[in-house]
Scaffold this active site. Structure first.
Site, PDB file in Angstrom:
ATOM      1  N   PHE A 113      17.420 -19.445 -15.032  1.00 18.67           N
ATOM      2  CA  PHE A 113      18.767 -18.846 -15.015  1.00 18.67           C
ATOM      3  C   PHE A 113      18.731 -17.325 -14.905  1.00 18.67           C
ATOM      4  O   PHE A 113      19.725 -16.710 -14.536  1.00 18.67           O
ATOM      5  CB  PHE A 113      19.568 -19.295 -16.252  1.00 18.67           C
ATOM      6  CG  PHE A 113      19.578 -18.330 -17.389  1.00 18.67           C
ATOM      7  CD1 PHE A 113      18.534 -18.285 -18.303  1.00 18.67           C
ATOM      8  CD2 PHE A 113      20.642 -17.448 -17.561  1.00 18.67           C
ATOM      9  CE1 PHE A 113      18.550 -17.382 -19.362  1.00 18.67           C
ATOM     10  CE2 PHE A 113      20.660 -16.548 -18.620  1.00 18.67           C
ATOM     11  CZ  PHE A 113      19.610 -16.518 -19.517  1.00 18.67           C
ATOM     12  N   LYS A 114      17.595 -16.707 -15.192  1.00 20.48           N
ATOM     13  CA  LYS A 114      17.537 -15.246 -15.158  1.00 20.48           C
ATOM     14  C   LYS A 114      17.816 -14.703 -13.749  1.00 20.48           C
ATOM     15  O   LYS A 114      18.214 -13.558 -13.594  1.00 20.48           O
ATOM     16  CB  LYS A 114      16.195 -14.758 -15.697  1.00 20.48           C
ATOM     17  CG  LYS A 114      16.100 -15.097 -17.194  1.00 20.48           C
ATOM     18  CD  LYS A 114      14.997 -14.407 -17.921  1.00 20.48           C
ATOM     19  CE  LYS A 114      15.120 -14.609 -19.423  1.00 20.48           C
ATOM     20  NZ  LYS A 114      15.006 -16.017 -19.847  1.00 20.48           N
ATOM     21  N   ASP A 115      17.633 -15.545 -12.727  1.00 19.85           N
ATOM     22  CA  ASP A 115      17.978 -15.122 -11.360  1.00 19.85           C
ATOM     23  C   ASP A 115      19.457 -14.758 -11.222  1.00 19.85           C
ATOM     24  O   ASP A 115      19.809 -13.909 -10.409  1.00 19.85           O
ATOM     25  CB  ASP A 115      17.681 -16.250 -10.357  1.00 19.85           C
ATOM     26  CG  ASP A 115      16.193 -16.470 -10.167  1.00 19.85           C
ATOM     27  OD1 ASP A 115      15.422 -15.503 -10.274  1.00 19.85           O
ATOM     28  OD2 ASP A 115      15.804 -17.627  -9.889  1.00 19.85           O
ATOM     29  N   LEU A 118      19.342 -11.212 -12.415  1.00 18.57           N
ATOM     30  CA  LEU A 118      18.328 -10.327 -11.839  1.00 18.57           C
ATOM     31  C   LEU A 118      18.377 -10.265 -10.315  1.00 18.57           C
ATOM     32  O   LEU A 118      17.739  -9.412  -9.709  1.00 18.57           O
ATOM     33  CB  LEU A 118      16.940 -10.724 -12.336  1.00 18.57           C
ATOM     34  CG  LEU A 118      16.654 -10.163 -13.741  1.00 18.57           C
ATOM     35  CD1 LEU A 118      15.464 -10.859 -14.390  1.00 18.57           C
ATOM     36  CD2 LEU A 118      16.413  -8.655 -13.688  1.00 18.57           C
TER      37      LEU A 118
END
Ligand SMILES: *Cc1c(COP(=O)(O)O)cnc(C)c1O
Length: 504
Positions: A113-115, A118
């Site tokens: 989920f950090k995409d 980021l």
């Protein structure tokens, strides 16, 4: 719109400054001075928008020093079908015969989920640097235990006026995570292993950030340090969007027709960034019944929400959901600030107590507010494992280890409260293929027997579950590592300066 430091309300900066700086000079975190509030009629209008248009609308209400053209441009570059597989970057999947909807946040280039944040932060940052830092090159230093590093590399590769360096503990990341980082492309990236554990890497990097000699040398070379971790406002804001989007999805499906129909939101939590974004969405008008904070065996947040005492002096466990193995949840500071109605002195005092003694206790009033808004529980390793199997057998849905923590805690919430009627959004934070070994062993203890390596396991997982291997993992096969450096933790500063061609 201006941003204030949680530890000193007199520090007030623009959104570009907040994003370029990352953290306030007094170590406080930047928070917006007020929040827009959307009515139910506005939310109904939002449900007619696609993801990127919704994002541009909400970003515009917070990033007031960006032009709407530049926000549109940031969004268009971040959430492309090429990077996220389909037109919409997130997917909402209903679990049959339940009121639960799984919000899949891992269709981006690194399968976590950090995409979601980021992929867009670098565009916010490039714009901000142009305006507030006299054309300096930003040097992003990142210490990672796995997911953040790869997501930051993918986000920042080839970004204008930015260099990125990622450091990870040599024996502290999974083989797949290591390979993901070592095979990174881009002309402004560097990756290096460090002999030590994650804490050593993190401490070493923090030291460089505040090293005056280092900062001076960078400045002489027209560079500055910046940060991509989740204390940056530019990472939290993008996460607010998908909570609105998934609520709007329930409106689109006719499951929600009026304002009194609230939702629960379940979030597998580590640094408290993702669930804080859901809390902010609630402040902005999203009708929330309970925020359900799901932890693994590192259950410091469960205890905090249930007792009002935050105590990090406890055993640290390495679990099968490593991205949630954390004892100091940085973003909790922003929640505390909000619940005290912006009492910067109190926040500063509690944060000092935390860093000095590892513990603080909030007032009864704050504790009551917390318990009103949140439900908290945790999942043991055994529970997580059983949940992966149960959910797959019952719903034919394959979840990763982090998502399984959320699914398990939701189940515990249902048993304790009997709240089966409320529509519930469950954040799914990683692809099961990122944690294939634990997932396959949860399904069948002997399924990995005879598998020669991680790629064998992935193929087997695909075969026995009849699911497709995600592209970011499949495409690693056969790739050769480019970055094979490793260094002693004492040598970090030398490595950083050498890499920037600056003499020590
Ligand atoms: C980072 C991460 C989390 C925790 O999110 P926070 O915002 O730190 O609470 C959960 N799951 C996965 C897969 C992650 O990478």
């Amino acid at each position: 719109m201006y941003y204030l430091s949680t530890r000193n309300n007199n520090i007030k900066v623009s959104s570009m400054q907040a994003i370029a700086q990352g953290i306030s000079k007094d170590s406080g975190l930047f928070v917006p001075e007020h929040f827009p509030r959307y009515s139910f009629d506005t939310l109904k209008d939002f449900s007619k928008l696609n993801y990127t248009d919704l994002a541009v609308k909400i970003f515009g209400d917070f990033l007031s020093d960006f032009s709407s053209d530049s926000l549109q441009d940031c969004v268009n570059k971040a959430y492309t079908a090429d990077k996220f597989g389909t037109d919409e970057p997130v997917r909402c999947i209903d679990l049959v015969n339940t009121n639960a909807s799984i919000l899949e946040l891992w269709h981006g280039p690194t399968a976590a989920f950090k995409d979601m944040a980021l992929q867009i932060l670098p565009h916010f940052l490039s714009n901000s640097l142009k305006k507030v830092s006299n054309g300096k090159t930003a040097v992003i230093l990142t210490a990672t235990s796995g997911d953040t590093g790869k997501a930051a590399l993918e986000g920042f590769k080839n970004a204008e006026n930015i260099k990125i360096m990622v450091f990870y503990p040599e024996d502290g990341v999974s083989n797949m995570q290591k390979l993901q980082m070592q095979t990174q492309d881009g002309d402004n990236v560097y990756v290096c292993a460090v002999k030590g554990n994650f804490d050593d890497v993190q401490t070493g990097i923090k030291k460089i950030f505040t090293d005056s000699d280092c900062n001076q040398k960078l400045s002489q070379n027209n560079m500055m340090f910046s940060s991509a971790n989740s204390i940056n406002w530019g990472r939290l804001l993008p996460q607010v969007i998908y909570y609105f989007y998934s609520y709007c999805d329930l409106i689109r499906k006719g499951k929600i027709t009026k304002e009194s129909e609230k939702v629960n939101i379940v979030v597998p939590t580590g640094n408290f960034g993702n669930i804080l974004s859901a809390y902010y969405a609630g402040k902005m008008g999203l009708p929330i019944n309970k925020l359900i904070c799901a932890s693994n065996s590192n259950n410091v947040l469960t205890d905090f929400i249930n007792t009002g005492i935050y105590n990090k002096n406890r055993k640290f466990y390495m679990t099968m959901s490593p991205s949630m193995d954390i004892l100091v949840s940085s973003n909790l500071e922003r929640l505390i600030y909000d619940l005290t109605d912006g009492d910067d002195k109190k926040v500063a005092r509690w944060m000092t107590e935390l860093s000095e003694s590892g513990q603080y206790e909030v007032d009864k009033e704050i504790k009551d507010k917390l318990q009103n808004l949140f439900f908290a529980d945790f999942s043991t390793e055994e529970d997580t494992k059983n949940t992966i199997k149960t959910i797959f057998d019952k719903y034919n849905y394959l979840s990763d280890t982090h998502t399984a923590v959320a699914l398990d805690v939701y189940d515990k919430y249902l048993s304790k409260t009997g709240d089966y009627d409320t529509n519930t959004i469950i954040a799914s934070t990683a692809s099961p293929y990122k944690f294939s070994k634990d997932v396959i062993l949860a399904l069948n203890e002997t399924a990995a027997d005879g598998c020669l390596d991680d790629f064998d396991i992935i193929d087997k997982l695909s075969k026995i579950t009849n699911t497709q291997i995600v592209k970011p993992i499949a495409s690693l096969k056969g790739k050769k590592p480019v970055f094979k450096d490793s260094c002693q933790k004492e040598a970090l500063k030398t490595v950083v300066l050498n890499n920037l061609n600056i003499k020590e």
